[in-house]
Design a protein around this motif. Structure first.
Motif, PDB file in Angstrom:
ATOM      1  N   ALA A 125      -3.283  -6.973  -3.522  1.00 26.95           N
ATOM      2  CA  ALA A 125      -3.642  -7.243  -2.120  1.00 26.95           C
ATOM      3  C   ALA A 125      -2.721  -6.506  -1.148  1.00 26.95           C
ATOM      4  N   GLU A 133      -7.106  -4.883   6.059  1.00 28.07           N
ATOM      5  CA  GLU A 133      -6.940  -3.633   5.320  1.00 28.07           C
ATOM      6  C   GLU A 133      -7.031  -3.826   3.804  1.00 28.07           C
ATOM      7  N   GLU A 134      -6.784  -5.048   3.322  1.00 24.43           N
ATOM      8  CA  GLU A 134      -6.866  -5.248   1.879  1.00 24.43           C
ATOM      9  C   GLU A 134      -8.252  -5.722   1.442  1.00 24.43           C
ATOM     10  N   VAL A 189      -1.870  -3.454  -1.269  1.00 23.82           N
ATOM     11  CA  VAL A 189      -2.228  -2.038  -1.126  1.00 23.82           C
ATOM     12  C   VAL A 189      -3.501  -1.933  -0.281  1.00 23.82           C
ATOM     13  N   PRO A 190      -3.436  -1.217   0.845  1.00 26.68           N
ATOM     14  CA  PRO A 190      -4.633  -1.113   1.704  1.00 26.68           C
ATOM     15  C   PRO A 190      -5.799  -0.437   0.983  1.00 26.68           C
ATOM     16  N   VAL A 191      -6.983  -0.986   1.217  1.00 20.42           N
ATOM     17  CA  VAL A 191      -8.197  -0.411   0.636  1.00 20.42           C
ATOM     18  C   VAL A 191      -8.616   0.787   1.494  1.00 20.42           C
ATOM     19  N   PRO A 192      -8.975   1.916   0.879  1.00 21.16           N
ATOM     20  CA  PRO A 192      -9.371   3.077   1.712  1.00 21.16           C
ATOM     21  C   PRO A 192     -10.677   2.788   2.456  1.00 21.16           C
ATOM     22  N   ARG A 221     -10.734  -2.092  -7.276  1.00 28.41           N
ATOM     23  CA  ARG A 221     -10.025  -3.364  -7.072  1.00 28.41           C
ATOM     24  C   ARG A 221     -10.330  -4.356  -8.198  1.00 28.41           C
TER      25      ARG A 221
END
Lengths: 292, 300
Positions: B295, A242-243, B297-300, B262
């Protein structure tokens, strides 16, 4: 022959032992910042592949992470293993991705993986342990694969052949005598048996079904929401965490060199984030990669 | 533009990219690195490349605010005060070793950096447009330095950490320059080009989930954290968005992707976080804290 095999085994054992002793004496001094296990899916069906990902980050610049012991994978089949260490801004990121499938339903707790190293913060040898992960497996138990069956049967046959060979010869002789004594005319041959039914096709993995459904929906309705669904299915397919961004996936070669998957990922990235007015055009450009 | 800057500055691609992105995003820049890594030269090269006026001020403990913004001088002949404008009136102002001057002097830059104007006595003077402050700091030699006020640090769009070149790059430096002064790029772009780039960057599209991602990134710095006393301000949220837009524009896109956000987060956040004593006692690098936060924080 047996003596020769015993000598070879003794030599191999001494080599392995000395190598392990040498390995124990050369632990690497590391600042281990991260050493963790993760799964790309929390629930799978029996036979569906999934990824177990071991992620480590150390401050040092290293080419490979040595002295890693993988967790016990009882009840799981190892379909493949990929290791990669890449230089990060503050050290090295190492990722080991194991492709597994489960042979029986139920909850499987995997871990911990361990890393033996000299802890650079204390200067002492230490075994770093990862977290545990649990996967929920649904479906019917899987029959052991052909290789395992063949191996077990071969061993049993050889053992049985050595001990029961004489009994077989005696039985054959007796059967020959009885056949000669009570010989009767030939009975008509039974009709030929119908061919065995084709084995069922292997189950379609979850990610593949999810991706097909998402692409079908995108073809029917070329909207941003459907493009996002395809992007998520593709990311799940390549085991994206997810990251991780698209650049991360490219950097760690998550597509295993499959250029069409990479092109599809890039295309849906555009469709998912471009301006509203350009979404239909971006989806049109992405569809050839997805349907391919 | 990057190619032109690379003729003068060997290697340091990430530094030059961040410098260019910040310039297009319309923000001020702090460059931190040991002496001799071409920080000053990079700022001079940038000013020369965009054809802007360039002034350099060497910050020292005895510097006065008037040495930067200017002062009023009494003319005995006319019996009136005239204003002598300071070096801040330039398109690119290089504040070399900014942490060697006391807070009073550093604060003299505040109005100029935020309001793009300077008040001297009763008069207010607008600064040239575009106006960019590039400051340098040396992290190794901290004797006789003054920590920058947090209010001022917050006004720098990004803090770029300059590292040592690779062996191959150092070879090239020797071969290309020897003992000569490196030539600065010229006629690469104009002030009008820079204004147009800034306008185009402001029009770059950010999808709503990426807006959420930016907000979550900054929000993560404010959550309770073992190594942080204080997180980033909403100005950081705006800064990440501006840097992401500039990065997308430089990449030839009219929309932002998660990679832009990011990549923009570390230089925007690293100087805005207040690290507590545990980072020192446990020898945890601030850079690692920032990396881990991003890292998380989840990437959309």
């Amino acid at each position: 022959m047996d003596r020769f095999v015993n000598r070879v085994a003794a030599v191999l054992a001494s080599v392995v032992f000395s190598a392990s002793v040498a390995g124990a004496q050369t632990l690497t001094s590391l600042h281990v910042r991260k050493f963790e296990l993760s799964l790309d899916q929390q629930s799978v069906s029996v036979g569906a592949p999934f990824h177990l990902i071991l992620t480590a980050h150390v401050d040092e610049a290293i080419a490979a992470l040595d002295n890693v012991s993988l967790p016990n994978l009882a009840g799981l089949e190892d379909l493949g293993d990929e290791r990669r260490c890449t230089r990060a801004k503050n050290g090295t990121d190492c990722v080991e991705t194991l492709t597994l499938d489960a042979t029986a339903p139920g909850d499987r707790t995997i871990g911990p993986a361990t890393l033996a190293a000299v802890d650079a913060q204390t200067g002492r040898p230490r075994t770093f342990e990862s977290n545990l992960v649990t996967i929920h497996v649904t479906g019917q138990p899987k029959i052991a694969n052909d290789t395992e069956v063949t191996s077990a049967v071969t061993d049993m046959l050889w053992a049985a052949a050595r001990t029961a060979g004489t009994f077989v010869l005696v039985a054959l002789a007796l059967w020959g005598l009885l056949w000669a004594a009570f010989r009767r005319p030939h009975a008509p041959l039974p009709p030929p048996r119908a061919p065995a039914p084709e084995p069922p096709p292997p189950p379609i993995p979850d990610w593949e079904r999810r991706l097909r459904d998402a692409v079908d929906a995108l073809v029917r309705e070329p909207t941003r929401a459907n493009a996002i669904a395809v992007r998520e299915a593709l990311r799940a397919h390549v085991g994206a965490r997810e990251e991780e961004t698209f650049a991360d996936l490219v950097a760690r070669n998550a597509t295993n060199g499959r250029s069409e998957t990479l092109a599809a990922l890039a295309a849906v990235e555009r469709a998912a984030f471009c301006e509203d007015a350009r979404v239909p055009e971006a989806i049109r450009e992405a569809l050839p990669f997805l349907t391919h | 533009m990057l190619d032109a800057l690379s003729v003068t500055i060997v290697g340091q691609r990430a530094t030059l990219e961040a410098l260019l992105h910040a310039t297009i995003a319309g923000g001020h820049v702090v460059l931190e690195g040991p002496p001799g890594l071409a920080k000053t030269l990079a700022c001079r090269a940038l000013a020369a490349a965009v054809g802007g006026s360039f002034k350099r001020v060497q910050f020292t403990p005895d510097l006065l605010p008037s040495d930067i913004v200017g002062t009023r001088i009494f003319d005995q002949h006319s019996g009136e005060f005239t204003t002598a404008l300071g070096p801040i009136f330039a398109n690119v102002l290089l504040a070399d070793e900014i942490n060697r001057a006391p807070a009073k002097v550093q604060s003299a830059l505040l109005e100029g950096m935020q309001e793009r104007q300077v008040t001297i006595g009763p008069q207010t003077f607008p600064l040239p447009d575009p106006f960019l402050v590039t400051a340098t700091m040396n992290p190794l030699d901290s004797d006789g330095t003054y920590a920058l006020p947090l209010a001022q640090m917050d006004r720098f769009l990004v803090k770029i950490v300059v590292g040592y070149p690779t062996a191959a790059e150092e070879h090239t430096i020797l071969e290309r320059f020897g003992g000569d002064v490196p030539a600065l790029p010229a006629d690469v772009a104009s002030m009008d080009d820079l204004r147009r780039w800034r306008s185009e960057a402001r029009a770059v599209f950010i999808e709503s989930r990426l807006v959420d991602y930016i907000v979550n990134l900054v929000g993560a710095t404010r959550a309770p954290h073992p190594y942080l006393d204080r997180g980033a301000s909403p100005r950081a949220t705006l800064a990440i968005a501006a840097m992401a837009r500039a990065r997308a524009l430089c990449d030839g896109r009219t929309f932002v992707v998660p990679d832009d956000v990011r990549a923009s987060a570390p230089p925007v956040l690293r100087h805005r976080l207040a690290f507590n004593y545990r980072t020192l006692t446990e020898n945890v690098s601030a850079e690692q804290v920032v990396t881990d936060l991003i890292a998380s924080v989840p990437v959309p």
